[in-house]
Structures are given as C-alpha cells and as structure tokens.
Design a protein around this motif. Structure first.
Motif, PDB file in Angstrom:
ATOM      1  N   UNK A  66       0.810  -1.285   0.301  1.00  0.00           N
ATOM      2  CA  UNK A  66       0.038  -0.122   0.019  1.00  0.00           C
ATOM      3  C   UNK A  66       0.965   1.360  -0.014  1.00  0.00           C
ATOM      4  N   UNK A  67       1.502   1.205   0.754  1.00  0.00           N
ATOM      5  CA  UNK A  67       2.719   2.503   0.893  1.00  0.00           C
ATOM      6  C   UNK A  67       3.528   2.551  -0.259  1.00  0.00           C
ATOM      7  N   UNK A  68       3.865   1.323  -1.130  1.00  0.00           N
ATOM      8  CA  UNK A  68       4.824   1.684  -2.441  1.00  0.00           C
ATOM      9  C   UNK A  68       3.919   2.169  -3.438  1.00  0.00           C
ATOM     10  N   UNK A  81      -7.940   6.634   5.942  1.00  0.00           N
ATOM     11  CA  UNK A  81      -8.270   6.076   4.675  1.00  0.00           C
ATOM     12  C   UNK A  81      -8.856   4.613   5.185  1.00  0.00           C
ATOM     13  N   UNK A  82      -8.197   4.223   6.225  1.00  0.00           N
ATOM     14  CA  UNK A  82      -8.210   2.626   6.552  1.00  0.00           C
ATOM     15  C   UNK A  82      -9.442   2.322   7.650  1.00  0.00           C
ATOM     16  N   UNK A  84     -11.108   5.388   9.059  1.00  0.00           N
ATOM     17  CA  UNK A  84     -11.839   6.703   9.484  1.00  0.00           C
ATOM     18  C   UNK A  84     -13.390   6.218   9.198  1.00  0.00           C
ATOM     19  N   UNK A  85     -14.216   7.271   9.638  1.00  0.00           N
ATOM     20  CA  UNK A  85     -15.717   7.259   9.524  1.00  0.00           C
ATOM     21  C   UNK A  85     -16.265   6.735   8.137  1.00  0.00           C
ATOM     22  N   UNK A  86     -15.537   7.213   7.244  1.00  0.00           N
ATOM     23  CA  UNK A  86     -16.038   6.710   5.809  1.00  0.00           C
ATOM     24  C   UNK A  86     -15.494   5.297   5.256  1.00  0.00           C
ATOM     25  N   UNK A  87     -14.627   4.955   6.037  1.00  0.00           N
ATOM     26  CA  UNK A  87     -13.888   3.653   5.348  1.00  0.00           C
ATOM     27  C   UNK A  87     -15.178   2.514   5.546  1.00  0.00           C
ATOM     28  N   UNK A  88     -15.890   2.450   6.451  1.00  0.00           N
ATOM     29  CA  UNK A  88     -16.717   1.164   6.763  1.00  0.00           C
ATOM     30  C   UNK A  88     -16.060  -0.081   7.021  1.00  0.00           C
ATOM     31  N   UNK A  89     -14.774   0.332   7.974  1.00  0.00           N
ATOM     32  CA  UNK A  89     -13.784  -0.850   7.940  1.00  0.00           C
ATOM     33  C   UNK A  89     -14.472  -1.893   8.873  1.00  0.00           C
ATOM     34  N   UNK A 209      -8.382  -2.705  -3.084  1.00  0.00           N
ATOM     35  CA  UNK A 209      -8.351  -3.966  -2.771  1.00  0.00           C
ATOM     36  C   UNK A 209      -7.387  -4.366  -1.767  1.00  0.00           C
ATOM     37  N   UNK A 210      -6.122  -3.672  -1.540  1.00  0.00           N
ATOM     38  CA  UNK A 210      -5.156  -3.574  -0.543  1.00  0.00           C
ATOM     39  C   UNK A 210      -5.355  -2.908   0.756  1.00  0.00           C
ATOM     40  N   UNK A 211      -6.224  -1.925   0.494  1.00  0.00           N
ATOM     41  CA  UNK A 211      -6.990  -1.303   1.862  1.00  0.00           C
ATOM     42  C   UNK A 211      -7.742  -2.319   2.496  1.00  0.00           C
TER      43      UNK A 211
END
Length: 339
Positions: A66-68, A81-82, A84-89, A209-211
C-alpha cells in the motif's frame, strides 16, 4: 494499458500469478503436513500461534504494498483512509473472525488427512461459495454451473472412499480421518461465507483491494490473539510463543500468509478458466507429492473421484452461454440509433 496485459520481467502477470498460485497451493498443504509431523527429538508447536504469525506477516506485506503504491504517503491520511468514519472498516470484522477459524481448521484437517485427500476435499469450497453467492448476493447460477457443482460433490464423495494409508505413521484410524473430514467441511463452509462477504463489501466500497486486505489482516489479529490465549494460553505462557517452531513451521506461516494475497492477484489479472486450471494442477501435484513423500497409495475411487473434481472445476469456470433474455437485450441495443 489493460491490467490483464501487465508484464513483469517480460512475463504476463496473469501467467506469473497463476504459476505462483499453483506452487503455493501445492506447497502449502505439503509444508503444513511436514510441520505437523512429530519429528524425533522435536516438540510440536502450537498451531494457533502459527495462524497469528501468518496474519502479522500478511498485514506487514499489505502495508508495504500500500505504501509503495501511494507515493505521497502520510501516516494520518492512511489511518483515516483505513479506519476513518467513511472507510466502513467494521464490515471486515465478520470475514476476519471467519478466516481465523478457517485457518485453524486447515491445520487440524492437514494433521489428520493425507495432503491429496485434503486438497481434493477442500474444493467443496466452490460449492459453498456458490450457495452463499445465491443467498447473499442474489446471484443466478446457470444449469451448467449447478451441474458442475453436483459433479464436484459426487467426485469429493468418491475420494472419501480412498483407504486410509500413510506408510510413515502406519494405518490411520477412522476417528482421525473423521476429524479431518469434519474440519475440511466446516472450513469449506466458512470459506464460502467469508469469500462472498468480502466480495459483497468490495462491490459496495470505494476503497482499494489492498486497503481492504489491510483492514482484514488488522481485524484478524484480535480473534487470532483471542484463540491463542483461550485455546492454548497455558502452553504459550509456560513454553513460549515460538516453542517447537522449525523451518517447516515458518514455511507454513509464509505460505498461508501469501495464499490470500495471491488469490487477489489472480482475480485481478486472470480469469476463472485459468484459475480453475491452476487449481487442477495443484491437486495433481499434491497427489504426486503425497505418493512420493508420504507413501500415499492411489485407489480406483480416488482417481475417478479426482477426475470428476477436475472436470467439475473446469466446467464451473467456463463462460455461460447467453440466455434468450440476453439475446433480446442485445437485439434491442442494436436497433438503437448511434448518438
């Protein structure tokens, strides 16, 4: 450039990912079997720690990739992004728990079955995935796919008629085989649930996908840690986390960690037919390796059942013929004026 035409060192990525998946699928069950064999003078490791270790390795790989891919990397941006409130993690909590249970069951199954029988029986995950796709995603399967699922189930049932014989450890008891088969059956059901859930989340999400893989690996740490302390807490506290580890153990951890990531690459760069071909090769290689390494003896029922499974896998990956409704839709589109 189309992702399907991507190359690495001059080799199409779709073929490179498939070859890697074949090797990984074949090696995983063999290495896991060796790692769970009691070697003279060596103690057995705690398998729940191996599952936790594989999740840590998978998380590290996902974060690295992901960092690459994101050259303008900022830690706070990534965390938002991972998680946060909008990530639905939170939607990844269910597959995270399911995958941890499934991975523990894989070790239990391999411990009680020969690699060839495990590899063939584990293809029932195609059946469970199809069923949960119909239930959860409201998918409609063609007659060809239902026929292939019936053939698959029949083939796996034939394989179970294979006499239990592993030369190095003597005749395996019926109870051990039953435990292995029950573990495979439950693992297949869990694989279907987790796979369809993951697909459903991906379709309704804007994250990459990686997130999603990072979220999945991160949330998998909690049920994996819970399993270690609840199931094997005293042993780990008294003997240590890495007690009984050897080269085969670390190999099994690496193969299990890479497995899910390789499937992601195959989904991205290859199609279902090539994926089915890779599965078929893995089954054949596992059977050959079992004969060479574990004195596995092929029976008529195993060969015939394996043939049915290979054929069913091929059928399921084939593209369905267009239905009459599809033809009608195409004809309607052809009559529309060009804008």
């Amino acid at each position: 450039m189309d992702s399907r035409e991507a190359h690495l060192f001059g080799i199409p990525l779709k073929y490179l990912s498939l070859v890697t998946l074949v090797v990984q699928n074949s090696m995983l069950v063999i290495i896991m079997k060796f790692s769970r064999n009691n070697l003279p003078g060596q103690d057995m490791y705690v398998k729940s720690t191996a599952v936790l270790a594989s999740e840590i390795v998978k998380l590290c790989i996902c974060v690295f990739v992901y960092t690459r891919e994101n050259t303008s990397f900022h830690l706070m941006t990534m965390l938002n992004d991972l998680f946060g409130p909008e990530s639905e993690s939170w939607k990844m909590l269910v597959p995270a728990v399911v995958y941890v249970i499934q991975n523990n069951l894989q070790y239990l199954a391999v411990e009680n079955l020969d690699p060839a029988t495990f590899q063939v029986s584990y293809q029932l995950k195609i059946l469970t995935t199809a069923i949960f796709s119909v239930i959860m995603l409201k998918k409609s399967l063609s007659r060809l796919k239902w026929a292939s699922l019936f053939i698959l189930t029949f083939g796996v049932a034939l394989v179970q008629l294979q006499p239990d014989s592993i030369g190095e450890s003597g005749q395996k008891s019926v109870s051990e085989s039953a435990v292995g088969l029950i573990a495979v059956a439950i693992a297949c059901v869990l694989s279907g649930i987790a796979g369809v859930w993951f697909e459903k989340v991906l379709k309704g999400s804007k994250t990459s996908l990686w997130q999603k893989n990072i979220q999945l690996s991160f949330f998998s740490l909690f049920p994996a840690i819970f399993t270690v302390f609840v199931m094997d807490g005293p042993a780990v506290m008294n003997k240590g986390f890495f007690y009984g580890y050897n080269g085969w153990t670390f190999g099994a951890i690496a193969c299990q960690a890479l497995g899910g990531l390789l499937v992601s690459l195959v989904v991205k760069y290859a199609d279902n037919i090539l994926k089915g071909f890779a599965t078929s090769l893995s089954i054949i290689l596992s059977a050959v390796a079992s004969m060479v390494l574990f004195d596995f003896e092929l029976s008529t029922s195993f060969v015939v059942g394996c043939g049915f499974v290979l054929y069913a896998t091929h059928l399921y990956g084939m593209q369905d013929a267009p239905r009459p409704a599809d033809y009608a839709k195409l004809r309607a589109e052809d009559t529309q004026p060009i804008k």
